[in-house]
Design an enzyme around this catalytic site. Sequence first.
Site, short mmCIF file in Angstrom:
data_model
loop_
_atom_site.label_atom_id
_atom_site.label_comp_id
_atom_site.label_asym_id
_atom_site.label_seq_id
_atom_site.Cartn_x
_atom_site.Cartn_y
_atom_site.Cartn_z
N CYS A 1 0.29 -0.72 -8.17
CA CYS A 1 -0.37 -1.88 -7.57
C CYS A 1 -1.55 -2.30 -8.45
O CYS A 1 -2.28 -1.44 -8.95
CB CYS A 1 -0.84 -1.58 -6.15
SG CYS A 1 0.53 -1.13 -5.07
N LEU B 1 0.08 -4.99 2.77
CA LEU B 1 0.68 -6.31 2.52
C LEU B 1 0.00 -7.02 1.34
O LEU B 1 0.63 -7.35 0.36
CB LEU B 1 0.60 -7.15 3.79
CG LEU B 1 1.37 -8.46 3.77
CD1 LEU B 1 2.87 -8.22 3.61
CD2 LEU B 1 1.10 -9.28 5.02
N CYS C 1 1.05 7.91 -8.73
CA CYS C 1 1.88 7.00 -7.92
C CYS C 1 2.67 6.09 -8.84
O CYS C 1 2.17 5.64 -9.86
CB CYS C 1 0.98 6.16 -7.00
SG CYS C 1 1.94 5.09 -5.90
N CYS D 1 -8.04 11.78 4.90
CA CYS D 1 -7.13 10.94 4.11
C CYS D 1 -6.47 11.86 3.08
O CYS D 1 -7.17 12.46 2.26
CB CYS D 1 -7.94 9.83 3.44
SG CYS D 1 -6.96 8.82 2.33
N GLY E 1 -0.56 8.29 -3.97
CA GLY E 1 0.90 8.31 -3.78
C GLY E 1 1.38 7.36 -2.70
O GLY E 1 0.62 6.88 -1.86
N CYS F 1 -10.83 3.53 -0.72
CA CYS F 1 -9.43 3.20 -0.84
C CYS F 1 -9.09 2.65 -2.23
O CYS F 1 -9.80 1.79 -2.74
CB CYS F 1 -9.14 2.13 0.21
SG CYS F 1 -7.48 2.14 0.73
S1 SF4 Z 1 -2.15 1.18 -3.58
FE1 SF4 Z 1 -1.00 2.98 -2.85
S2 SF4 Z 1 1.14 2.50 -3.39
FE2 SF4 Z 1 -0.14 1.11 -4.60
S3 SF4 Z 1 -0.43 2.20 -6.59
FE3 SF4 Z 1 -2.17 2.72 -5.24
S4 SF4 Z 1 -1.56 4.67 -4.27
FE4 SF4 Z 1 0.30 3.71 -5.08
#
Ligand code: SF4
Length: 361
Positions: A119, A220, A115, A108, A164, A338
């Site tokens: 989110c 999503l 980023c 990964c 990112g 994640c």
């Molecule tokens: S989930 Fe992905 S796109 Fe959203 S802030 Fe985290 S690293 Fe960035």
Amino acid sequence: MLSDRRHDIAEMELDELEQTLDALGKARFHGRQLFQWIHKRGIVDFDEMTDLGRDLRSTLATQFQVGTPIVVRKERSSDGTTKFLLRLEDGQLIESVFIPDTPSNTFCISSQVGCAMNCGFCLTGRMGIVRNLTAGEIAGQVRVLARELGMLQSRFNIVLMGMGEPLHNYDAVMKALRILADEHGLAIHPRRITLSTVGVLPALERLATEPLMPNLAISLHATTEEQRNALVPINRKYGIRELLDACRRFPIQRRDRITFEYVMLKGVNDTDEDARRLVRLLHGIRAKVNLLPLNEAAGIPYERPDDARVNRFAKILAERGVTVSVRKSRGRDIRAACGQLITESARQKTPGQILAGLMPA
Ligand code: SF4
């Protein structure tokens, strides 16, 4: 930190390397040798490239470097997941993760330092964007991890799901994918690479025209515009309907599917009605859904639903013909899961820690 002013030769695709050799008055076929040394064998010192003449090696060493992320720390989880903290040329830190047997081995990797997408359930998003990675830095993570793990000759998959938003750094990401796919380097077929995006629509439309097409995963995470506006702020610009329409148009190959990642947040997006809405939204798309029960972390204002709720949600999708899996979280004990990638330097930037750093000992 002083940065090396020599050009990064690991940043070049094979044809650029050949043109560079041409410009130096050297034979173009050395480009292929150089590319193999760097990308297939993981060699970073020109002196070790023994089939290149001494003259060429010293010319290269004065003008170029093989830019390579440096391993600062390696943490191995009880389940074998290994998180790498890597330092870049300018001192910035990124994280990359090796996840064994999922069912294949998977790397990964990150596409940016921090980023910009912010989110609501993601620690990396808390960092904000520091800078884009170069193509050499993106492909370099794979080279470094493969060398560290003795896997330069092994098969593995790559997911662009680290720090990112890959489509927010489009050109460098696509160039890195071409470097990784080159048959003279690691030769990683695009079908073994998955690009995960929250849906930067103009870039997604552009991706649909690329000759080299990775697998696509869409983050999503919600079934209504309001919900997604709150969880994934870019939704205010490119809403769910537009995003899913772009997915319907996306030229996926026969037998392939688009993966929809859905982080499950207790009491927010995990109801039976959400599950039924999700089925309706995905109608007409060759889709599979990957449910990700939240990896809870300090600073994230959401909770993980219990297993019974996750299973019930999955059952509703499956009963209506949607292919669904529930991701077993890996590496939670080392914060490699994640949405948990955040570098120590950023963690140290909490106001309390900055204050603590200013206090006399
Ligand atoms: S989930 Fe992905 S796109 Fe959203 S802030 Fe985290 S690293 Fe960035």
